[in-house]
Design a protein around this motif. Structure first.
Motif, mmCIF file in Angstrom:
data_model
loop_
_atom_site.group_PDB
_atom_site.id
_atom_site.type_symbol
_atom_site.label_atom_id
_atom_site.label_comp_id
_atom_site.label_asym_id
_atom_site.label_seq_id
_atom_site.Cartn_x
_atom_site.Cartn_y
_atom_site.Cartn_z
ATOM 1 N N SER A 82 36.035 11.650 42.050
ATOM 2 C CA SER A 82 36.623 12.597 41.091
ATOM 3 C C SER A 82 36.076 12.369 39.697
ATOM 4 O O SER A 82 35.865 13.322 38.934
ATOM 5 C CB SER A 82 38.153 12.482 41.098
ATOM 6 N N TRP A 83 35.823 11.132 39.322
ATOM 7 C CA TRP A 83 35.253 10.840 38.005
ATOM 8 C C TRP A 83 33.863 11.443 37.859
ATOM 9 O O TRP A 83 33.514 11.981 36.808
ATOM 10 C CB TRP A 83 35.186 9.328 37.784
ATOM 11 N N ILE A 84 33.057 11.342 38.911
ATOM 12 C CA ILE A 84 31.705 11.913 38.882
ATOM 13 C C ILE A 84 31.779 13.427 38.680
ATOM 14 O O ILE A 84 31.068 14.001 37.851
ATOM 15 C CB ILE A 84 30.947 11.579 40.180
ATOM 16 N N ILE A 85 32.670 14.073 39.440
ATOM 17 C CA ILE A 85 32.818 15.533 39.349
ATOM 18 C C ILE A 85 33.317 15.940 37.964
ATOM 19 O O ILE A 85 32.780 16.872 37.349
ATOM 20 C CB ILE A 85 33.782 16.039 40.438
ATOM 21 N N ILE A 86 34.335 15.258 37.467
ATOM 22 C CA ILE A 86 34.895 15.576 36.155
ATOM 23 C C ILE A 86 33.844 15.400 35.058
ATOM 24 O O ILE A 86 33.725 16.234 34.156
ATOM 25 C CB ILE A 86 36.134 14.701 35.866
ATOM 26 N N PHE A 87 33.068 14.324 35.139
ATOM 27 C CA PHE A 87 32.043 14.056 34.128
ATOM 28 C C PHE A 87 30.984 15.159 34.117
ATOM 29 O O PHE A 87 30.611 15.660 33.049
ATOM 30 C CB PHE A 87 31.378 12.706 34.398
ATOM 31 N N ILE A 88 30.522 15.562 35.299
ATOM 32 C CA ILE A 88 29.491 16.608 35.384
ATOM 33 C C ILE A 88 30.014 17.926 34.852
ATOM 34 O O ILE A 88 29.346 18.605 34.055
ATOM 35 C CB ILE A 88 28.987 16.752 36.834
ATOM 36 N N PHE A 89 31.223 18.304 35.257
ATOM 37 C CA PHE A 89 31.804 19.555 34.758
ATOM 38 C C PHE A 89 32.044 19.488 33.249
ATOM 39 O O PHE A 89 31.830 20.482 32.537
ATOM 40 C CB PHE A 89 33.107 19.876 35.488
ATOM 41 N N TYR A 90 32.475 18.347 32.765
ATOM 42 C CA TYR A 90 32.722 18.186 31.325
ATOM 43 C C TYR A 90 31.437 18.394 30.530
ATOM 44 O O TYR A 90 31.418 19.139 29.530
ATOM 45 C CB TYR A 90 33.301 16.796 31.049
ATOM 46 N N ASN A 95 28.280 21.769 26.995
ATOM 47 C CA ASN A 95 26.969 22.346 26.667
ATOM 48 C C ASN A 95 27.050 23.869 26.528
ATOM 49 O O ASN A 95 26.448 24.454 25.613
ATOM 50 C CB ASN A 95 25.945 21.992 27.741
ATOM 51 N N ILE A 96 27.781 24.506 27.415
ATOM 52 C CA ILE A 96 27.894 25.971 27.385
ATOM 53 C C ILE A 96 28.486 26.453 26.062
ATOM 54 O O ILE A 96 28.027 27.444 25.479
ATOM 55 C CB ILE A 96 28.741 26.473 28.575
ATOM 56 N N PHE A 97 29.490 25.741 25.572
ATOM 57 C CA PHE A 97 30.181 26.195 24.361
ATOM 58 C C PHE A 97 29.576 25.656 23.064
ATOM 59 O O PHE A 97 29.898 26.162 21.986
ATOM 60 C CB PHE A 97 31.662 25.802 24.424
ATOM 61 N N ASN A 98 28.682 24.672 23.176
ATOM 62 C CA ASN A 98 28.163 24.068 21.953
ATOM 63 C C ASN A 98 26.681 24.313 21.713
ATOM 64 O O ASN A 98 26.238 24.242 20.566
ATOM 65 C CB ASN A 98 28.423 22.554 21.963
ATOM 66 N N GLN A 100 23.425 26.286 20.924
ATOM 67 C CA GLN A 100 23.200 27.499 20.144
ATOM 68 C C GLN A 100 22.081 28.372 20.719
ATOM 69 O O GLN A 100 21.964 29.534 20.373
ATOM 70 C CB GLN A 100 22.847 27.122 18.695
ATOM 71 N N ILE A 101 21.275 27.796 21.599
ATOM 72 C CA ILE A 101 20.146 28.527 22.182
ATOM 73 C C ILE A 101 20.630 29.216 23.464
ATOM 74 O O ILE A 101 21.095 28.553 24.400
ATOM 75 C CB ILE A 101 18.974 27.580 22.480
ATOM 76 N N TRP A 102 20.498 30.536 23.511
ATOM 77 C CA TRP A 102 21.115 31.320 24.586
ATOM 78 C C TRP A 102 20.598 30.966 25.968
ATOM 79 O O TRP A 102 21.365 30.907 26.930
ATOM 80 C CB TRP A 102 20.920 32.819 24.322
ATOM 81 N N TYR A 103 19.282 30.711 26.096
ATOM 82 C CA TYR A 103 18.753 30.447 27.431
ATOM 83 C C TYR A 103 19.187 29.071 27.955
ATOM 84 O O TYR A 103 19.313 28.873 29.168
ATOM 85 C CB TYR A 103 17.228 30.607 27.482
ATOM 86 N N LEU A 104 19.458 28.140 27.041
ATOM 87 C CA LEU A 104 20.011 26.853 27.466
ATOM 88 C C LEU A 104 21.460 27.022 27.937
ATOM 89 O O LEU A 104 21.903 26.341 28.873
ATOM 90 C CB LEU A 104 19.938 25.843 26.320
ATOM 91 N N GLN A 105 22.188 27.921 27.282
ATOM 92 C CA GLN A 105 23.546 28.224 27.736
ATOM 93 C C GLN A 105 23.532 28.830 29.140
ATOM 94 O O GLN A 105 24.340 28.455 29.992
ATOM 95 C CB GLN A 105 24.224 29.188 26.762
ATOM 96 N N ILE A 106 22.594 29.748 29.382
ATOM 97 C CA ILE A 106 22.480 30.382 30.702
ATOM 98 C C ILE A 106 22.131 29.350 31.768
ATOM 99 O O ILE A 106 22.692 29.355 32.872
ATOM 100 C CB ILE A 106 21.419 31.508 30.669
#
Length: 206
Positions: A82-90, A95-98, A100-106
């Motif tokens: 569960s720690w591995i999964i939580i860390f990866i999702f976190y 990254n998605i919300f922080n 600034q480069i759109w293609y990195l967000q995608i």
């Protein structure tokens, strides 16, 4: 007029519904008792194993006693998983919300989707591959998720639709049955996948 067969089916349905609520409550309780971060993995393993025995092996052991036993039996491995999964999702969500480069967000959104598919059957894989390493469990879960991608897509579509309907009608239902319904749906799809794998193996052996 209801026949005895219909009454029996209705009774089984109601008993199953209350059992899902009970399992949902136990999952919340044992997750809290484990201070969240220590309890969520073992609690998820416990509900996955109970549902696996119920759906795949047609067994219906005592709910609380079985849940508590399963919670303890694979505590360290399920917690670390569960720690591995939580860390990866976190990391991916941050990254998605922080970024600034759109293609990195995608890219991170696509990776989040891939992670969801990969991790869908992690705890069911842990139940099925009792005693195997975490690496093998993740590999088997990925095989189930991507190897039967059509099931995974249908599964998450149904789960998200149910959550949406509950949120706009009776939001409290999400707390009462949310985890139980999700675990039941995943366990049911895992049962279908196992059945398909066994059928394919039989065809190869003929």
């Amino acid at each position: 007029m209801f026949s005895l067969e219909k009454l029996s089916s209705l009774n089984d349905l109601l008993v199953g519904f209350w059992k899902i609520i009970y399992l949902n409550i136990l999952w919340i309780l044992f997750t809290i008792l484990g201070l969240g971060i220590f309890g969520i993995g073992p609690a998820t393993y416990a509900i996955s194993k109970y549902l696996s025995r119920w759906l795949i092996y047609k067994e219906e052991p005592a709910v609380f006693k079985s849940f508590f036993t399963y919670y303890k039996e694979n505590f360290l491995q399920s917690m670390l998983t569960s720690w591995i999964i939580i860390f990866i999702f976190y990391v991916l969500i941050v990254n998605i919300f922080n970024l600034q480069i759109w293609y990195l967000q995608i890219i991170n959104v696509l990776m989040l989707i891939a992670a969801t598919v990969s991790f869908t059957h992690v705890f069911n894989s842990m139940v099925l591959l009792d005693g195997e390493t975490i690496k093998d469990i993740f590999r088997y879960s990925m095989m189930m998720g991507f190897g039967y991608l059509h099931y995974t897509i249908i599964l998450w579509t149904v789960i998200l639709a149910c959550y949406y309907l509950m949120s706009i009608s009776y939001p409290l239902l999400i707390l009462i049955v949310g985890v139980g319904l999700t675990a039941l749906s995943i366990a049911y799809v895992a049962k279908k996948i196992i059945g398909d794998i066994q059928t394919e193996e039989q065809k190869i052996n003929i």
